[in-house]
Design a protein around this motif. Structure first.
Motif, PDB file in Angstrom:
ATOM      1  N   ALA A 174      36.561  40.682  32.460  1.00  0.00           N
ATOM      2  CA  ALA A 174      36.977  39.318  32.796  1.00  0.00           C
ATOM      3  C   ALA A 174      38.037  39.297  33.897  1.00  0.00           C
ATOM      4  O   ALA A 174      38.213  38.290  34.575  1.00  0.00           O
ATOM      5  N   GLN A 175      38.710  40.445  34.096  1.00  0.00           N
ATOM      6  CA  GLN A 175      39.751  40.531  35.121  1.00  0.00           C
ATOM      7  C   GLN A 175      39.233  41.089  36.452  1.00  0.00           C
ATOM      8  O   GLN A 175      39.995  41.186  37.409  1.00  0.00           O
ATOM      9  N   GLY A 176      37.935  41.477  36.499  1.00  0.00           N
ATOM     10  CA  GLY A 176      37.397  41.905  37.784  1.00  0.00           C
ATOM     11  C   GLY A 176      36.317  42.962  37.744  1.00  0.00           C
ATOM     12  O   GLY A 176      35.188  42.718  38.212  1.00  0.00           O
ATOM     13  N   PRO A 177      36.597  44.155  37.215  1.00  0.00           N
ATOM     14  CA  PRO A 177      35.620  45.250  37.337  1.00  0.00           C
ATOM     15  C   PRO A 177      34.333  44.999  36.555  1.00  0.00           C
ATOM     16  O   PRO A 177      34.382  44.574  35.399  1.00  0.00           O
ATOM     17  N   LYS A 178      33.204  45.278  37.191  1.00  0.00           N
ATOM     18  CA  LYS A 178      31.907  45.062  36.553  1.00  0.00           C
ATOM     19  C   LYS A 178      31.428  46.302  35.797  1.00  0.00           C
ATOM     20  O   LYS A 178      30.548  46.209  34.941  1.00  0.00           O
ATOM     21  N   GLN A 179      31.970  47.468  36.146  1.00  0.00           N
ATOM     22  CA  GLN A 179      31.589  48.716  35.498  1.00  0.00           C
ATOM     23  C   GLN A 179      32.856  49.390  34.967  1.00  0.00           C
ATOM     24  O   GLN A 179      33.825  49.568  35.716  1.00  0.00           O
ATOM     25  N   ILE A 180      32.814  49.766  33.693  1.00  0.00           N
ATOM     26  CA  ILE A 180      34.002  50.314  33.032  1.00  0.00           C
ATOM     27  C   ILE A 180      33.603  51.579  32.281  1.00  0.00           C
ATOM     28  O   ILE A 180      32.631  51.585  31.513  1.00  0.00           O
TER      29      ILE A 180
END
Length: 274
Positions: A174-180
């Motif tokens: 939700a804060q930006g990165p699409k892949q974690i």
């Protein structure tokens, strides 16, 4: 005409101890991608040694990136690693502003701590500043300690369930990165890497745990993941490739009885990377 891929590495350069850019550059090069260092510091040996020389490079970083901008350099990937101050985090944000294009993959390794504890150079204020990088990151590779810092959570006393990890990943997403990728999740004799990709089911990648620690394993892991993603591999494939390589190198390093702070003997398998 096809062009060679290029990754910018924002990290320190350490002469001895096999960590940071000293590890990342040869691994990325072995995968046939050009690696371009932007040093954050120059060290004779890393801080895991009793004595070392360090030259902080913060004062030069803006001039360095300005020169790259004048040369009209473009990057397929950007990888940021250990950052020692608020100013360096701000400079990484500035680098993203200048060099991140629509197709540039920005990978943030938010190096802040491990085992539930922050590194000695970090405090709560610096951790808060690190959260700003989430807004420009496409991929992040925190361990569980760093996830808890980024989300202001208490460090758990056991490995979280996949459902709990899903909640953490969605909060980071939700804060930006699409892949974690949440790295190094230990459960008995097994170590997991949790993989989250926006719009897809999460996945726990499983490996047999090698209990000994060696400097630079995280740097090696992130470098291989970054290179594989820039080459167009899937996230799961990239993580598996990195985990397999690091695990193999750790076993060999242990067989050589190398001190932990001498780092990972990755050179033995360098030619196997593709």
């Amino acid at each position: 005409m096809d062009k060679q891929k290029r990754i910018a590495l924002i990290n320190d350069i350490t002469g001895f101890g096999r960590c940071s850019i000293t590890v990342q550059l040869p691994l990325i090069s072995a995968m046939k991608i050009q690696a371009c260092p932007l040093p954050t510091a120059i060290l004779s040996a890393h801080t895991g040694f009793p004595v070392y020389y360090m030259d902080d490079y913060t004062r030069h970083m803006e001039e360095y990136m300005t020169n790259w901008e004048c040369l009209n350099l473009e990057f397929d990937g950007i990888v940021s690693g250990f950052l020692s101050s608020k100013k360096q985090i701000g400079l990484v944000l500035e680098f993203a502003k200048r060099f991140k294009r629509e197709n540039t993959l920005f990978i943030v390794d938010p190096v802040m701590g491990d085992g539930g504890r922050l590194y000695s150079s970090y405090d709560e204020a610096l951790c808060l500043e690190m959260r700003k990088l989430l807004s420009v990151a496409d991929v992040i590779t925190p361990n569980l300690t760093e996830v808890c810092q980024l989300l202001d959570l208490s460090y758990p006393d056991k490995m979280p369930s996949q459902e709990e990890l899903d909640k953490m990943a969605k909060a980071l997403n939700a804060q930006g990165p699409k892949q974690i990728i949440i790295t190094g999740l230990v459960d008995g004799d097994t170590v997991y890497n949790y993989i989250y990709e926006q719009g897809k089911n999460s996945y726990l990648q499983k490996n047999k745990r090698v209990p000994e620690e060696h400097s630079g394993t995280g740097d090696a892991f992130v470098a291989i993941v970054a290179a594989a993603l820039v080459k167009g591999e899937s996230l799961i494939s990239a993580v598996q490739k990195a985990a397999d390589f690091v695990g193999k190198a750790m076993l060999y390093t242990n067989s050589m009885q190398v001190p932990w702070n001498y780092g990972l003997c990755f050179e033995e398998y360098l030619t196997e990377l593709k």
